[in-house]
Structure formats: C-alpha cells, structure tokens
Design a protein around this motif. Sequence first.
Motif, PDB file in Angstrom:
ATOM      1  N   PHE A  53       0.817  -1.212   0.000  1.00 21.27           N
ATOM      2  CA  PHE A  53       0.000   0.000   0.000  1.00 21.27           C
ATOM      3  C   PHE A  53       0.854   1.268   0.000  1.00 21.27           C
ATOM      4  N   SER A  57       0.121   3.958  -2.725  1.00 24.24           N
ATOM      5  CA  SER A  57      -0.284   5.275  -2.235  1.00 24.24           C
ATOM      6  C   SER A  57       0.503   6.402  -2.889  1.00 24.24           C
ATOM      7  N   VAL A 181      -1.327   1.108   8.158  1.00 22.32           N
ATOM      8  CA  VAL A 181      -1.611   1.703   6.855  1.00 22.32           C
ATOM      9  C   VAL A 181      -2.887   2.542   6.930  1.00 22.32           C
TER      10      VAL A 181
END
Length: 420
Positions: A53, A57, A181
């Motif tokens: 992630f 991101s 996260v």
Amino acid sequence: MVSSRETHVTQQPGPADARGGGQFWRARNFMLFFVATSASTLGSAMVSVALTFAVLSHGHSAMILGVVLAAQAAPVVVLMVPAGAVADLWPRRSLMVGADLLRCASQGLTAVLMAGAHPSVAALVALVALVGIGNAFYGPAESGLIPVLARPEDLRRVNSLLSLSGSITAILGPSLGGMLVAVGSAPIAIGCDALTYAVSATCLSFMRTMRPTRRAATPFHTHLLTGWREFHRRRWLILMTAQYGILNLAAFAPFLILGPVSLAGTPHGARSWGIISSAVGIGGIVGGVIILFWRASRPLILYELAASALIVPLFLLARQAPVPVVALGGIAFGAGMVILNLVAQTTIQRQVPEEALSRINALFGLVAQGLTPLSYAMCGFLARSVGTKPVLVAGCVVVGASVVVLLMCRETWQLRDVPA
C-alpha cells in the motif's frame, strides 16, 4: 579455501551435560532463537501489507508493484543453492546475524525513502533486492542451525513450536500492518520490520557457542557437487521434493489465485476471501498442534495424508460451495500445508548429515519457492484459456494422482522416523 565451522555446546556432551548444564544452554539457545525468529517473522508479515500500500499510495501502477515484489523474490531463487553451500562451510549463526543486519539497514532506509513525497522507484527496487539477498542467506543457515539447538528426538516438537509461532504471526502481522496503513503510517510499519531484524540479530548474537573448528580446504564448486550427490542418492528425498513441486503447480497456486478470482464477482467477495484466508491461518495452527502431539513412525505416510487434504478446498471452489463451507476447506488447506512443511523439514533434519543440511534444504527450498512465480503465471494463463473450474478440477486430479503414485513407492513405506 579454508573454512570455519561453528560447533554449539549442544553437540559435544561433556561434564556440563552430566550435571544438566548442557540441557540449560540448549534451552537458553533455543529461547533466543525462538524470540529471534518470531520477531522477524512478525515484522515481515506486517511489511507485506505495508509495502504494497505504500507503493500504491504514491500513485504507482500495479506493474511497478509487481517489479518491486519480484525484485525481492528474485535473489532468493537465484542465490538459495549457493547460500546453502556457504551455510555448510561457514558459521551459520554468523551468517544469520549478517543477513539480519543487512535486512535491518535495507528496511530502515526503505522506511525513510517511502516517507518522502516522491520516492525513487530505482532506489526502492535496489533496497528490496538487498532484503531478498538477506532472505536467501538466512533461510538455509536457519534450517541447518535448528538440529544443533535441539536433540534429534525433540526436532518434531521444536519445528512444530516454530511453525505455531509463524502461523500466529501470519495472522497478527497483516492485521497490525493494515492498522498502521489505515492511519497513514505505512513507513512506520516498514520501520518496525527493520526493528524486528535488529531484535533478531541481537538475540542470535547472545547465543552461546564454542570455538569454531577448522575443516580442510574445499573448492566451492566441489562443495556444491557434494551437496547434489547427497541429495541425489536419497530417492525418498527426490520423490518428496518432486511432489512438493507438483503441489505448488496443482494445488497452492490454484487455491491462492483462483480462490479470489472465483469470489471477485460475488457480493462482498473481498470480505469472503478474507474469511477464507483467516481460516487458512487457523488451519496452520491446527496442523502445528497435530505435529506437536502426534509422532508418525512413517513420516512420508503422514506427508501423503497432508497432500490429500489439499484436494478438499479445490473441490469446494470448483463446486462453488458456500463461503462457510469453503472456509472449512481453507482450514484443511492450512493444516495440510503446514504438516507438509513440518514433515519435510523434520525428516530432512533427521535423515541428512548435519554438515550437508543447509545445501539439502536449499535444494528443497529451490523447488518449494522457485516454482512459485511460474506456478502463478501458469495458473492465470490456464484459467484465462480454459476457465477457472477446469483448472481447479485438474488440480484435484493431479494432486490425487501424485498421492496414489507415491503411496505405491516402497520408499514411502520404508522410511522410518529414526536418525540416519
């Protein structure tokens, strides 16, 4: 080349053993090893979610994510066999400490890099490749060190305890990584992974060892060939390794790839697969407990029973069974996979001389891990060509056929759970 080997206090009985001192140091060394392994495994489980992630991101595509993950996996495949030879030549504990320090530095720099606004993809690939190099050298050294820390009759229980720890951290790690996260702290999760490697290196450094012994000079290529001969002259090991490769292609990849694909078009498909994945983790704990309390006198028979359990989830997915029923199949999958790994590891440790152990484990691991990218690619290609259900059904047939063939081999029945 002159090599040094590390001999631990548990290998050479002496006056301390007669008074119980040897048993104390054996327990002390194992506890340090257990904490080291558990800490690094938890961190790796956390970072598997966080790194994915973190890359996404920053606006990178799935292709970039694939390149990053491949950069970490490739060194393990390429270096595993040479690393096994090195681990049989040089002190295994020292190699593990060095691998931990390399992975700690790499993950620490990765955390700093991903905390920036525009991290360099090239730098990220280089850093995760260093983690992969550390993984390549840590694994064979770790598998060769376990029999030095435990008596032969305790190996089954020791491996089971390590597996239970791994199964629990495999459940907790992604959850913790996901939580970090969710609050926008993927770099912190990666930094925590770096910290766990530091904890591991510290624990391994405190393990008590005797003065290393010296062995005669051996050319490296001769050392590799000797390991291959040790592997090749054990037909039961060839059969077990070949079947594990078949299971990789016919069971592991179809379940892990086609399971989510089968549920993707259903309502709450992601949540359903999350439930099934948790069931796999629970099954892993069940498998570890089974090995902890059940001593199979013929280990390869148990190996075949575990392999046959992998048919259950494939059949349920092919029949499009309800999610709770498939989750029960996931428990069978997790238990079967853990039992396969534990039986293979313990049997190799008890049947192979200690001086060749890391090379043999590296050769087995090359099949166990090296075929994974190929099996994933083949599974996706076949599912796209002929459909998901035929691939799942074919997996059931291939796994069942492999079990029948190995049960017909005399080596499967002749191998007993006694040290060679």
